[in-house]
Design an enzyme around this catalytic site. Structure first.
Site, PDB file in Angstrom:
ATOM      1  N   PRO A   2      36.542  16.508  18.885  1.00 56.91           N
ATOM      2  CA  PRO A   2      35.720  15.330  18.590  1.00 56.91           C
ATOM      3  C   PRO A   2      34.304  15.455  19.146  1.00 56.91           C
ATOM      4  O   PRO A   2      34.113  15.815  20.307  1.00 56.91           O
ATOM      5  CB  PRO A   2      36.482  14.181  19.259  1.00 56.91           C
ATOM      6  CG  PRO A   2      37.498  14.801  20.136  1.00 56.91           C
ATOM      7  CD  PRO A   2      37.679  16.223  19.748  1.00 56.91           C
ATOM      8  N   GLU A   3      33.322  15.205  18.300  1.00 56.39           N
ATOM      9  CA  GLU A   3      31.915  15.188  18.703  1.00 56.39           C
ATOM     10  C   GLU A   3      31.435  13.735  18.651  1.00 56.39           C
ATOM     11  O   GLU A   3      32.237  12.822  18.470  1.00 56.39           O
ATOM     12  CB  GLU A   3      31.093  16.095  17.765  1.00 56.39           C
ATOM     13  CG  GLU A   3      31.603  17.536  17.753  1.00 56.39           C
ATOM     14  CD  GLU A   3      30.794  18.467  16.832  1.00 56.39           C
ATOM     15  OE1 GLU A   3      29.608  18.198  16.595  1.00 56.39           O
ATOM     16  OE2 GLU A   3      31.364  19.463  16.359  1.00 56.39           O
ATOM     17  N   HIS A  91      53.029  14.684  22.193  1.00 58.40           N
ATOM     18  CA  HIS A  91      51.996  15.052  23.155  1.00 58.40           C
ATOM     19  C   HIS A  91      51.425  13.851  23.907  1.00 58.40           C
ATOM     20  O   HIS A  91      50.273  13.856  24.304  1.00 58.40           O
ATOM     21  CB  HIS A  91      50.886  15.827  22.434  1.00 58.40           C
ATOM     22  CG  HIS A  91      51.426  16.976  21.635  1.00 58.40           C
ATOM     23  ND1 HIS A  91      51.983  18.076  22.231  1.00 58.40           N
ATOM     24  CD2 HIS A  91      51.544  17.161  20.303  1.00 58.40           C
ATOM     25  CE1 HIS A  91      52.406  18.916  21.297  1.00 58.40           C
ATOM     26  NE2 HIS A  91      52.156  18.391  20.114  1.00 58.40           N
ATOM     27  N   ARG A 110      46.462  20.142  23.548  1.00 60.25           N
ATOM     28  CA  ARG A 110      46.034  21.267  24.385  1.00 60.25           C
ATOM     29  C   ARG A 110      45.851  20.893  25.855  1.00 60.25           C
ATOM     30  O   ARG A 110      45.679  21.766  26.691  1.00 60.25           O
ATOM     31  CB  ARG A 110      44.715  21.851  23.840  1.00 60.25           C
ATOM     32  CG  ARG A 110      44.748  22.197  22.355  1.00 60.25           C
ATOM     33  CD  ARG A 110      45.122  23.628  22.075  1.00 60.25           C
ATOM     34  NE  ARG A 110      44.419  24.616  22.858  1.00 60.25           N
ATOM     35  CZ  ARG A 110      43.357  25.311  22.447  1.00 60.25           C
ATOM     36  NH1 ARG A 110      42.830  25.085  21.266  1.00 60.25           N
ATOM     37  NH2 ARG A 110      42.825  26.228  23.217  1.00 60.25           N
ATOM     38  N   ARG A 153      12.568  29.172  26.200  1.00 60.59           N
ATOM     39  CA  ARG A 153      14.010  29.448  26.108  1.00 60.59           C
ATOM     40  C   ARG A 153      14.248  30.482  25.020  1.00 60.59           C
ATOM     41  O   ARG A 153      14.043  30.214  23.838  1.00 60.59           O
ATOM     42  CB  ARG A 153      14.804  28.157  25.783  1.00 60.59           C
ATOM     43  CG  ARG A 153      14.595  27.034  26.783  1.00 60.59           C
ATOM     44  CD  ARG A 153      15.189  27.347  28.146  1.00 60.59           C
ATOM     45  NE  ARG A 153      16.638  27.286  28.145  1.00 60.59           N
ATOM     46  CZ  ARG A 153      17.349  26.213  28.449  1.00 60.59           C
ATOM     47  NH1 ARG A 153      16.755  25.083  28.776  1.00 60.59           N
ATOM     48  NH2 ARG A 153      18.663  26.258  28.460  1.00 60.59           N
TER      49      ARG A 153
END
Ligand SMILES: [Zn+2]
Length: 280
Positions: A2-3, A91, A110, A153
């Site tokens: 998820p973002e 889970h 996970r 950078r």
């Protein structure tokens, strides 16, 4: 994973259900889930609190119980916050029972997810939450910010977009989509971007994030909203997950490459590596 748009969707689904509710029972079955404080203190701090508000910051869910406590949740790879469990869910890691009949379940295949319950003054235990950069939809995130953040950078622009200190909430999906929309190759060194390109990229990030929020996020495998539904934005992805397919803009075959340790998908025609020399 998820973002920002997925977490935004989860928060907007859950906030009306949880705001005003009192937490009457906390059950944590996975000791790795609680990052701070210890498991016992975590339970004690949350039990009996009334949830006053809920918001998102970067990829974090920020829940605000009363009396100055903040309850942070980071879903990492496969975490889910749900008010209804799917049949056969294996889970389940934690449950939070509310006095209004809602039971908030935390599931995580996970098990990389993290939770914190902290008071003011305990911020040193929060890791990356303390150093988050600007929100992409805020006014602070603009061409000048990107130009300054990318100056000197040499790292690839894709890696810089994933740096949560530069912009909060982006991950692999939306970084790839924003770079495609901006026509910028993911492996370009950050310092090679012109001011015009920084402007285009900042605008592209905003456009992609707004679109994904309106689509209630992207579901590939695990992500579900707070109501247990799938996102819709996967149908609108231009490059992510589409290596080997034709570019929607020019028809060239989309390619995949490793940039900064992550897979990137891009169009070798629309996102030229040497583009900066043409525009200079
Ligand atoms: Zn193309």
């Amino acid at each position: 994973m998820p973002e920002l748009p997925e977490v935004e969707t989860i928060v907007s689904d859950l906030a009306p259900l949880l705001t005003g509710a009192r937490i009457i029972r906390v059950q944590v079955w996975d000791p790795r889930l609680v990052h701070f404080p210890g498991a016992e203190d975590f339970n004690r701090r949350l039990t009996g609190r009334i949830i006053r508000g809920m918001r998102r910051r970067g990829k974090y869910v920020v829940i605000e119980p009363d009396q100055g406590l903040t309850w942070l949740v980071h879903l990492r790879m496969t975490g889910r916050l749900l008010t209804k469990l799917e049949p056969g869910e294996r889970h389940l890691r934690a449950q939070f029972t509310m006095d209004n009949g809602i039971c908030l379940s935390y599931c995580d295949l996970r098990r990389f997810g993290d939770m914190w319950a902290f008071f003011p003054g305990e911020e040193e235990h929060l890791g990356g939450f303390q150093t988050l950069g600007p929100e992409p939809l805020g006014t602070e995130f603009n061409p000048d910010w990107l130009l300054a953040a990318f100056a000197d950078r040499k790292a690839a622009v894709k890696a810089l977009l994933l740096n949560q200190r530069i912009v909060a909430g982006l991950g692999n999906i939306y970084a790839d989509e924003a770079l495609f929309l901006a026509g910028i190759h993911p492996a370009r060194p950050g310092c090679s971007l012109t001011p015009v390109e920084c402007g285009t990229l900042a605008e592209s990030v905003k456009t992609v994030i707004r679109g994904a929020i309106s689509g209630r996020g992207t579901t590939f495998r695990d992500y579900r909203s707070g109501l247990g539904t799938r996102g819709n934005y996967q149908q609108r992805l231009q490059v992510y997950g589409r290596a080997g397919e034709p570019c929607a803009r020019c028809g060239e075959t989309l390619e995949r490459m490793r940039v900064g340790g992550r897979t990137s998908v891009f169009c070798p025609q629309c996102q030229l590596l040497g583009r900066q020399t043409q525009e200079a």
